[in-house]
Design an enzyme around this catalytic site. Structure first.
Site, PDB file in Angstrom:
ATOM      1  CG  HIS A  83     -46.148 -84.050 -52.607  1.00  9.67           C
ATOM      2  ND1 HIS A  83     -45.518 -83.984 -53.137  1.00  9.67           N
ATOM      3  CD2 HIS A  83     -46.898 -85.771 -52.969  1.00  9.67           C
ATOM      4  CE1 HIS A  83     -45.514 -84.835 -54.305  1.00  9.67           C
ATOM      5  NE2 HIS A  83     -46.387 -86.507 -54.517  1.00  9.67           N
TER       6      HIS A  83
ATOM      7  CG  ASP B 299     -49.254 -89.779 -54.574  1.00  5.35           C
ATOM      8  OD1 ASP B 299     -48.145 -88.200 -54.116  1.00  5.35           O
ATOM      9  OD2 ASP B 299     -48.993 -90.105 -55.497  1.00  5.35           O
TER      10      ASP B 299
ATOM     11  CG  HIS C  78     -53.445 -88.363 -56.885  1.00  2.00           C
ATOM     12  ND1 HIS C  78     -53.605 -88.504 -55.866  1.00  2.00           N
ATOM     13  CD2 HIS C  78     -52.483 -88.119 -57.588  1.00  2.00           C
ATOM     14  CE1 HIS C  78     -51.900 -88.304 -56.123  1.00  2.00           C
ATOM     15  NE2 HIS C  78     -51.572 -88.248 -57.018  1.00  2.00           N
TER      16      HIS C  78
END
Length: 308
Positions: A78, A239, A262
């Site tokens: 973030h 993200d 991720h």
């Protein structure tokens, strides 16, 4: 010319919160850094500096963690997205523990920190990673592909098989404050059914309705509801921007992602960096370089005239 030079924060600014997964109190400080220093995370309690680059990624379970010499910093995506979205090239991100504070679950508090600090133009041109050939990672119905484009854009399709998050898509082209307007305020989210499972794994200890959207079988549990109708997809874009910021420089290309996370995002970054034919690094060394690069990346001269 200022918008083509590297930028850092003009002064030190701090915030305090808790880590989403550790539940520990954490204080974060953004501090100025010199040209070509890049973004560096500093574990102040350990005296360890960790460059914000893909080679230092050590974990991608539910968040992106960086590590070096036994020291780790978790949930960096973030603040990385905010720094990238605000055009910051060099910055020391000082933290007094193992995790970045989650704050409200979005990148907006970090963009506010940058605005509070102000921006200082540095005496060196920006570097850009220009994508010359498509590179992709696939895993079943999941996809992350980076392809040549003018500017930097992210397109994300999220599908969690839930009535509220089925085939939800969002696309944004960065530049002209698009990150602040369209992406920064989108919050992280989780399913109520997964909370006990995550906590049993030692995760989500700091999670609450104050810093995450919580969804049960049919509804949003947060009394204020959503900030955007497609907030889930927007947060996945946030993200992805934070993950791609671990190239260590702005990207000139388009990310197309379907149900990626991720781990897949970082695998894509690694694959691009390993393929010299797929990318090149371009540095703006003076005003003479700017027109040629501007023709290729018209959206990247962001915040023009707003820097000190």
């Amino acid at each position: 010319m200022a918008s083509w030079n590297q930028r850092t924060v003009a002064k030190r600014v701090s915030c305090t919160g808790v880590g989403l997964h550790s539940g520990r109190p954490a204080t974060l400080t953004l501090a100025p850094a010199p040209a070509d220093a890049g973004i560096t995370f500093v574990r102040m309690d350990l005296g360890v500096e960790i460059p914000a680059r893909n080679e230092h990624v050590v974990d991608t379970m539910l968040s992106t963690s960086l590590g070096r010499g036994g020291a780790r910093v978790a949930t960096v995506e973030h603040v990385m997205a905010a720094l990238h979205g605000m055009g910051i090239d060099a910055c020391r991100v000082e933290v007094d523990g193992p995790e970045i504070p989650i704050l409200d679950g979005s990148a907006a508090p970090f963009t506010c920190l940058v605005q509070e600090a102000g921006v200082k133009v540095l005496p060196a041109g920006k570097r850009y990673l220009v994508v010359d050939q498509p590179v992709e990672i696939r895993d079943g119905d999941k996809l992350a592909r980076l392809e040549p484009a003018d500017g930097f854009s992210v397109s994300f399709t999220a599908d969690f098989g839930h009535p509220l998050i089925t085939d939800q898509s969002f696309q944004v082209k960065l530049g002209e404050r698009a990150f602040e307007r369209e992406v920064a305020r989108a919050r992280t989210f989780c399913f109520r059914r997964d909370i006990e499972k995550m906590q049993a794994m030692g995760l989500a200890k700091g999670g609450s309705l104050e810093n995450a959207i919580v969804v049960d079988e049919f509804s949003i549990l947060n009394p204020e509801g959503l900030r955007f109708p497609d907030e889930f997809a927007r947060h996945k874009v946030l993200d992805a921007i934070g993950d791609l910021a671990l190239f260590g420089m702005p990207v000139v290309g388009a990310l197309v992602a379907v149900k990626s996370g991720h781990a897949m995002n970082q695998a894509l970054v690694k694959k691009v960096l390993a393929d010299p034919a797929a990318h090149r690094v371009v540095r703006v060394t003076g005003e003479a370089d700017a027109p040629a690069l501007r023709a290729k990346v018209p959206a990247l001269a962001i915040h023009e005239g707003s820097a000190a």
